[in-house]
Design a protein around this motif. Structure first.
Motif, PDB file in Angstrom:
ATOM      1  N   GLU A 397       0.818  -1.218   0.000  1.00 32.53           N
ATOM      2  CA  GLU A 397       0.000   0.000   0.000  1.00 32.53           C
ATOM      3  C   GLU A 397       0.848   1.263   0.000  1.00 32.53           C
ATOM      4  O   GLU A 397       0.363   2.346  -0.353  1.00 32.53           O
ATOM      5  CB  GLU A 397      -0.945   0.011   1.213  1.00 32.53           C
ATOM      6  CG  GLU A 397      -0.311   0.386   2.538  1.00 32.53           C
ATOM      7  CD  GLU A 397       0.515  -0.738   3.168  1.00 32.53           C
ATOM      8  OE1 GLU A 397       1.180  -0.502   4.180  1.00 32.53           O
ATOM      9  OE2 GLU A 397       0.460  -1.868   2.634  1.00 32.53           O
ATOM     10  N   SER A 398       2.116   1.150   0.391  1.00 34.71           N
ATOM     11  CA  SER A 398       3.004   2.313   0.419  1.00 34.71           C
ATOM     12  C   SER A 398       3.794   2.466  -0.880  1.00 34.71           C
ATOM     13  O   SER A 398       4.548   3.419  -1.035  1.00 34.71           O
ATOM     14  CB  SER A 398       3.986   2.201   1.592  1.00 34.71           C
ATOM     15  OG  SER A 398       4.852   1.093   1.429  1.00 34.71           O
ATOM     16  N   GLN A 399       3.608   1.525  -1.815  1.00 35.03           N
ATOM     17  CA  GLN A 399       4.297   1.612  -3.102  1.00 35.03           C
ATOM     18  C   GLN A 399       3.671   2.720  -3.952  1.00 35.03           C
ATOM     19  O   GLN A 399       2.501   3.065  -3.789  1.00 35.03           O
ATOM     20  CB  GLN A 399       4.183   0.276  -3.855  1.00 35.03           C
ATOM     21  CG  GLN A 399       4.858  -0.894  -3.167  1.00 35.03           C
ATOM     22  CD  GLN A 399       6.351  -0.921  -3.420  1.00 35.03           C
ATOM     23  OE1 GLN A 399       6.864  -0.204  -4.267  1.00 35.03           O
ATOM     24  NE2 GLN A 399       7.058  -1.747  -2.672  1.00 35.03           N
ATOM     25  N   PRO A 400       4.415   3.282  -4.891  1.00 34.70           N
ATOM     26  CA  PRO A 400       3.826   4.270  -5.810  1.00 34.70           C
ATOM     27  C   PRO A 400       2.688   3.652  -6.621  1.00 34.70           C
ATOM     28  O   PRO A 400       2.706   2.457  -6.925  1.00 34.70           O
ATOM     29  CB  PRO A 400       5.004   4.651  -6.708  1.00 34.70           C
ATOM     30  CG  PRO A 400       6.231   4.290  -5.927  1.00 34.70           C
ATOM     31  CD  PRO A 400       5.858   3.110  -5.090  1.00 34.70           C
ATOM     32  N   THR A 401       1.702   4.452  -6.953  1.00 34.59           N
ATOM     33  CA  THR A 401       0.555   3.951  -7.715  1.00 34.59           C
ATOM     34  C   THR A 401       0.947   3.498  -9.121  1.00 34.59           C
ATOM     35  O   THR A 401       0.163   2.830  -9.796  1.00 34.59           O
ATOM     36  CB  THR A 401      -0.524   5.040  -7.815  1.00 34.59           C
ATOM     37  OG1 THR A 401       0.067   6.240  -8.345  1.00 34.59           O
ATOM     38  CG2 THR A 401      -1.115   5.345  -6.451  1.00 34.59           C
ATOM     39  N   SER A 402       2.146   3.854  -9.549  1.00 29.90           N
ATOM     40  CA  SER A 402       2.608   3.438 -10.874  1.00 29.90           C
ATOM     41  C   SER A 402       3.106   1.997 -10.887  1.00 29.90           C
ATOM     42  O   SER A 402       3.317   1.424 -11.957  1.00 29.90           O
ATOM     43  CB  SER A 402       3.734   4.359 -11.349  1.00 29.90           C
ATOM     44  OG  SER A 402       4.824   4.330 -10.430  1.00 29.90           O
ATOM     45  N   THR A 403       3.309   1.383  -9.727  1.00 31.28           N
ATOM     46  CA  THR A 403       3.854   0.028  -9.656  1.00 31.28           C
ATOM     47  C   THR A 403       2.746  -1.010  -9.751  1.00 31.28           C
ATOM     48  O   THR A 403       1.609  -0.794  -9.328  1.00 31.28           O
ATOM     49  CB  THR A 403       4.638  -0.186  -8.354  1.00 31.28           C
ATOM     50  OG1 THR A 403       3.741  -0.032  -7.243  1.00 31.28           O
ATOM     51  CG2 THR A 403       5.764   0.833  -8.222  1.00 31.28           C
ATOM     52  N   THR A 404       3.094  -2.179 -10.286  1.00 32.58           N
ATOM     53  CA  THR A 404       2.115  -3.252 -10.388  1.00 32.58           C
ATOM     54  C   THR A 404       1.736  -3.793  -9.017  1.00 32.58           C
ATOM     55  O   THR A 404       0.601  -4.248  -8.800  1.00 32.58           O
ATOM     56  CB  THR A 404       2.667  -4.385 -11.288  1.00 32.58           C
ATOM     57  OG1 THR A 404       1.658  -5.364 -11.486  1.00 32.58           O
ATOM     58  CG2 THR A 404       3.908  -5.030 -10.670  1.00 32.58           C
ATOM     59  N   GLN A 405       2.679  -3.729  -8.038  1.00 33.83           N
ATOM     60  CA  GLN A 405       2.366  -4.191  -6.687  1.00 33.83           C
ATOM     61  C   GLN A 405       1.258  -3.359  -6.059  1.00 33.83           C
ATOM     62  O   GLN A 405       0.336  -3.899  -5.430  1.00 33.83           O
ATOM     63  CB  GLN A 405       3.618  -4.146  -5.796  1.00 33.83           C
ATOM     64  CG  GLN A 405       4.691  -5.142  -6.181  1.00 33.83           C
ATOM     65  CD  GLN A 405       5.704  -4.566  -7.135  1.00 33.83           C
ATOM     66  OE1 GLN A 405       5.406  -3.630  -7.880  1.00 33.83           O
ATOM     67  NE2 GLN A 405       6.914  -5.114  -7.140  1.00 33.83           N
ATOM     68  N   ARG A 406       1.342  -2.036  -6.214  1.00 33.78           N
ATOM     69  CA  ARG A 406       0.320  -1.169  -5.628  1.00 33.78           C
ATOM     70  C   ARG A 406      -1.026  -1.364  -6.340  1.00 33.78           C
ATOM     71  O   ARG A 406      -2.083  -1.389  -5.701  1.00 33.78           O
ATOM     72  CB  ARG A 406       0.767   0.291  -5.722  1.00 33.78           C
ATOM     73  CG  ARG A 406      -0.294   1.296  -5.304  1.00 33.78           C
ATOM     74  CD  ARG A 406      -0.751   1.098  -3.853  1.00 33.78           C
ATOM     75  NE  ARG A 406      -1.840   1.991  -3.536  1.00 33.78           N
ATOM     76  CZ  ARG A 406      -1.677   3.250  -3.103  1.00 33.78           C
ATOM     77  NH1 ARG A 406      -0.443   3.734  -2.937  1.00 33.78           N
ATOM     78  NH2 ARG A 406      -2.717   4.001  -2.830  1.00 33.78           N
TER      79      ARG A 406
END
Length: 738
Positions: A397-406
Motif C-alpha cells: 500500500e506504500s508503493q507508488p501507484t505506478s507500480t504493479t504491486q500497488r
C-alpha cells in the motif's frame, strides 16, 4: 589517554610501511572472506516475547514443513468494465496465463483461482492466482521474473487488467547509488576548500574508504543482510571522513607552530585523537545499545554499524598517522610547502586573528539569552509535525501507484474488501483438550460474531489434530486503527475461550507482527534512552570534568531529534517536497525508525559536542575566562566542525536517492538531524548556554572528581611533559655549547 595516543601516533609514523602493509593485509583477508561467504539470509522479523512470535513458533512445531522459504506472487485479474471474470473467454484467458506461469522451472505451484475457494470476488469481477517458487526472490532468475511480468502484457491482449503483488518481484538490494557518488564528490570538494591541499583532502577520503571496505566486507563475511550492510556503509563513511579530518587539521596546526612532522603527528593523535576516541565511543554506545530493544534485526544493524565505527577509530589512530608519514609536507598549506615561515601576523591561530568562527562566537556570547530563546523556539516550530507521527511497516500500500504491486493491492481491496490484504491468522492450541474440534468450532463462532470481522475460514487441523488454523478477514485495511483494535479485541477473547474449552488462542500475521513491533519498540524506548544517555553522560563527565556540560549535551540532542522527526513526518507522511527526493507515495513512518534514529543521532550529536567543547575546555584549562574560552575554541574548531558536518550531511543525503523506503528515511533523517545538531544546537545553543553558565559550566564536585578517572583529553599533562622534556634537553645541551 593523550600520552598513550601520542606514543601510538609516533610509533605509527615511524613504522609507517609496516602499518600500511598490515592494513592492506587486513583488507585483503576481509575481502577474501566476503567473497567466499554464502549469500546473506533474509532478515526474518523475529519478535521474541510477543504473541505473534509465540504463534509462529507454535506453527513451526505443529505444522512442520508447511511454511515455504520461497518467493510468492499473487496475480490479480480484473475483468473489463461490465463483464465478469467468470465469463468463458475471460476464464480461459486466466487459466492460460496461470498454466504458462506454472510451467516455469523455478515454480513450485500455481493455483487456478477457479478451483480455489474464495479466490473469485463475490461480484465476479476480480480473481487472483497464487504462485509459489522454490527459490527466494533474490535467487529467482531474470527469465523467471520476466515470465511473471509478461502476464501483465498477456492480460492486456485479452482485455483483462493483470497486476502482480507478493515478494517475487521485490527490487534487488542496493549498496549505493548515483546520489551517493554525488555525496562523496561534495565531501571531496569540502575537504579541498577546507585544507587547500589535495593530499590533505585525499587522506580522510582514503582512510574512510579503507574503513568501509574492511567494515562492509566483515559484515558480508559474517552473513548479514543488505540493509545491515548499507547502514554500516553509511555510518562508516561519514564518521571515517570526519575523524580523519579532525586529526589532519590538528596535525597542520601543530606543524604551523614549528613542531617536526613526527612530533606533530604524535601531538595531533594525542589531542584530536583523544577527542575522536571518546566521540566514537559515544556513537558505539548508542548503536550497540540498540540490542536492549530485543529485536534481532535491530540488534544486528546496531552491532554492524558499531563495528564499522570502531574500525574507523582504529584507522584514524594508526593508518592515518602512517599516511601522514608518507605525505609529511604535502598536506600542509601551500606557503608552508614552499618553506616559508608563518609570521605571528600570518598565523591566525597563533596571533588570535578573528575568523568567521570567532565572530560568530562573539555574537552569541554577547546575546546568549536572545540566541538561546530564538534557537529553541525555531527548533520547536520545526518539531511540531512530530506530534502527528504515525508508525507502521511499509507494504504494497506504500508503493507508488505506478507500480504493479500497488495496483494489485488496490484491485484486491476493491474486489474483496480492504481487509483482504491483511488477513489475521488465529492459532487454536488444543493440545490436551478433550474436544479440539469443538474448541475450534467455538472459536470460529465467537470470531464471526466479533465486530470488525468479515469472514472466518473453516478450521484447518494439523496431522496430530491438536492445533487448528483460522483465517480471519477484517473489515478494515491492515494499517488502520480499527484493525489494531480488532486484534486487541480478539486477544481479549482468548481467556474466555480457554476457560470454556481449555484451548489457547493466539493471533498472528504480518499485520499483527507490525502492531506487536510498534508496541515492543514503544515499551523499549525509555529503557534504551536510560542506558545510552546514562553511559554517555558518564563518559562525557570523564571527558569534560563537569556535570552541567554533559547534561546540557544530552538535553540538546532532543532538539535535534525533534527537528529530524519533524522533517520526516512533513516529507514522508504529509508529502511536503516529496517529489523533490523521489517519494512517490506518502505513508506512515517505519515503526523501528524512532528508536533507531534516536540512537544514531545521539551518538553523532555527542561527536560534535566532544570536538567543539574539547577545544573550549582546553582554552579554559589554560587560564582563559569562560566567554573568551568559547571564542578561542570556535577559532580553532568552528571551521573544521562545519566542514565535518557538511561532509556528513552530504554522505547521508546521498542515500536518499536509493529505492528502499527505509534507507531513504534513514538518509533524510540523519542528514536533517546532523544539520540541526551541528549548526543550531552545537554551534548556537552550546555557546549560548556555556556563556550563561559561566564558570559554573566547568564545576565538578570534589567527591566526584576523586572518583572519575582523569583521561587528559585536552592533552594538558602531555603538553607539560613535552615542555619539561624540551627544557631538560636544552639545559643538558647548554654546557656543551659553552
Amino acid at each position: 589517554m593523550a600520552t598513550f595516543l601520542y606514543r601510538l601516533g609516533r610509533l605509527s609514523f615511524r613504522e609507517r610501511r609496516f602499518v600500511a602493509l598490515l592494513w592492506v593485509a587486513i583488507l585483503a583477508a576481509c575481502a577474501f572472506a566476503a567473497a567466499k561467504a554464502p549469500a546473506a539470509p533474509d532478515d526474518d522479523l523475529m519478535l521474541p516475547g510477543t504473541e505473534s512470535q509465540q504463534a509462529f513458533d507454535l506453527l513451526d512445531q505443529r505444522f512442520p514443513g508447511s511454511s515455504s522459504d520461497g518467493a510468492e506472487a499473487r496475480i490479480v485479474f480484473v475483468a473489463p468494465d461490465g463483464q465478469k471474470i467468470t465469463a468463458s473467454s475471460n476464464k480461459s484467458a486466466v487459466e492460460k496465463i496461470v498454466t504458462e506461469v506454472g510451467d516455469g522451472r523455478q515454480v513450485k505451484s500455481a493455483i487456478d483461482p477457479f478451483t480455489t475457494p474464495g479466490a473469485v470476488s463475490k461480484d465476479g469481477t476480480t480473481a487472483y492466482a497464487t504462485v509459489t517458487y522454490k527459490e527466494k526472490s533474490a535467487d529467482l532468475t531474470d527469465a523467471t521474473k520476466d515470465a511473471l511480468k509478461d502476464t501483465v502484457h498477456d492480460g492486456k491482449g485479452t482485455g483483462l487488467t493483470v497486476n502482480i503483488g507478493g515478494s517475487a518481484l521485490e527490487p534487488e538490494p542496493e549498496l549505493g547509488g548515483v546520489t551517493e557518488i554525488i555525496g562523496l564528490a561534495v565531501a571531496a570538494v569540502v575537504l579541498v576548500v577546507t585544507f587547500g591541499a589535495l593530499a590533505a583532502a585525499g587522506l580522510p577520503l582514503l582512510t574512510a574508504i579503507v574503513g568501509i571496505a574492511v567494515g562492509v566486507a566483515s559484515v558480508i563475511a559474517i552473513g548479514m543482510s543488505s540493509t545491515t550492510t548499507t547502514l554500516a556503509l553509511m555510518l562508516g563513511l561519514a564518521v571515517g571522513i570526519d575523524y580523519a579530518l579532525f586529526i589532519v587539521s590538528r596535525y597542520r596546526s601543530e606543524r604551523a607552530l614549528g613542531h617536526s612532522a613526527e612530533d606533530a603527528v604524535g601531538r595531533a593523535v594525542g589531542t584530536a585523537g583523544s577527542a575522536v576516541t571518546f566521540a566514537g565511543l559515544t556513537v558505539i554506545i548508542a548503536l550497540a545499545g540498540l540490542s536492549v530493544v530485543g529485536i534481532p534485526v535491530l540488534t544486528k544493524m546496531g552491532l554492524a554499524a558499531a563495528g564499522t565505527v570502531l574500525i574507523a577509530i582504529v584507522l584514524a589512530l594508526t593508518l592515518l598517522p602512517a599516511l601522514l608519514g608518507f605525505f609529511q609536507n604535502a598536506v600542509l598549506p601551500r606557503r608552508q610547502r614552499k618553506g616559508e615561515e608563518l609570521s605571528e601576523k600570518d598565523s591566525g591561530e597563533r596571533a588570535g586573528k578573528p575568523n568567521m568562527g570567532t565572530r560568530w562566537a562573539s555574537f552569541v556570547t554577547r546575546r546568549p539569552l536572545a540566541v538561546l530563546l530564538f534557537s529553541v523556539i525555531g527548533l520547536g516550530v520545526i518539531s511540531i509535525p512530530t506530534f502527528s507521527i504515525e508508525l507502521g511497516m511499509p507494504g504494497d500500500e506504500s508503493q507508488p501507484t505506478s507500480t504493479t504491486q500497488r495496483r494489485a493491492y488496490d484491485a484486491l481491496a476493491d474486489g474483496f474488501g480492504p481487509g483482504f490484504n491483511g488477513p489475521l491468522t488465529v492459532v487454536i492450541d488444543a493440545k490436551g483438550v478433550a474436544g479440539p474440534k469443538a474448541a475450534a468450532k467455538q472459536a470460529a463462532t465467537d470470531l464471526a460474531k466479533t465486530d470488525g470481522v468479515v469472514s472466518v475460514s473453516p478450521a484447518m487441523f494439523n496431522k496430530a489434530g491438536d492445533t487448528a488454523l483460522l483465517s480471519v478477514v477484517p473489515t478494515t485495511a491492515p494499517t488502520s486503527t480499527q484493525t489494531k483494535d480488532l486484534i486487541h479485541t480478539i486477544r481479549g477473547e482468548a481467556p474466555g475461550l480457554e476457560s470454556e474449552t481449555g484451548a489457547k488462542m493466539l493471533v498472528t500475521s504480518t499485520t499483527a507482527v507490525n502492531i506487536d513491533m510498534s508496541e515492543k519498540l514503544t515499551d523499549a524506548l525509555l529503557p534504551y534512552l536510560a542506558v545510552i544517555v546514562g553511559l554517555a553522560v558518564l563518559l562525557l563527565m570523564v571527558v569534560f570534568r563537569s556535570v552541567l556540560v554533559p547534561l546540557k549535551a544530552a538535553l540538546g540532542f532532543l532538539f535535534s531529534v525533534g527537528g529530524a522527526f519533524g522533517a520526516l513526518v512533513a516529507v514522508f507522511q504529509w508529502g511536503w517536497l516529496a517529489d523533490l527526493i523521489g517519494v512517490e507515495q506518502t505513508g506512515p513512518i517505519v515503526s523501528m525508525m524512532p528508536i533507531f534514529l534516536i540512537g544514531v543521532v545521539f551518538g553523532l550529536a555527542m561527536d560534535y559536542e566532544v570536538f567543539l567543547v574539547t577545544r573550549i575546555r582546553e582554552a579554559y584549562v589554560h587560564g582563559e575566562r569562560p566567554r573568551q574560552a568559547i571564542v578561542t575554541g570556535f577559532r580553532h574548531s568552528a571551521r573544521v566542525v562545519t566542514a565535518a558536518a557538511v561532509i556528513m550531511i552530504a554522505v547521508f543525503a546521498g542515500f536518499i536517492g536509493m529505492h528502499e523506503s527505509f534507507i531513504k528515511m534513514i538518509g533524510l533523517g540523519l542528514a536533517s538531524a546532523v544539520f540541526f545538531d551541528a549548526f543550531v544546537v552545537r554551534m548556537t545553543l552550546v555557546p549560548a548556554v556555556l556563556a550563561l553558565l559561566d564558570d559554573r559550566a566547568w564545576k565538578l564536585p570534589k567527591w566526584l572528581n576523586r572518583i572519575l578517572p582523569d583521561v587528559d583529553i585536552e592533552g594538558e599533562k602531555l603538553t607539560r611533559s613535552l615542555e619539561a622534556d624540551s627544557e631538560a634537553s636544552a639545559s643538558e645541551a647548554e654546557p656543551a655549547r659553552v
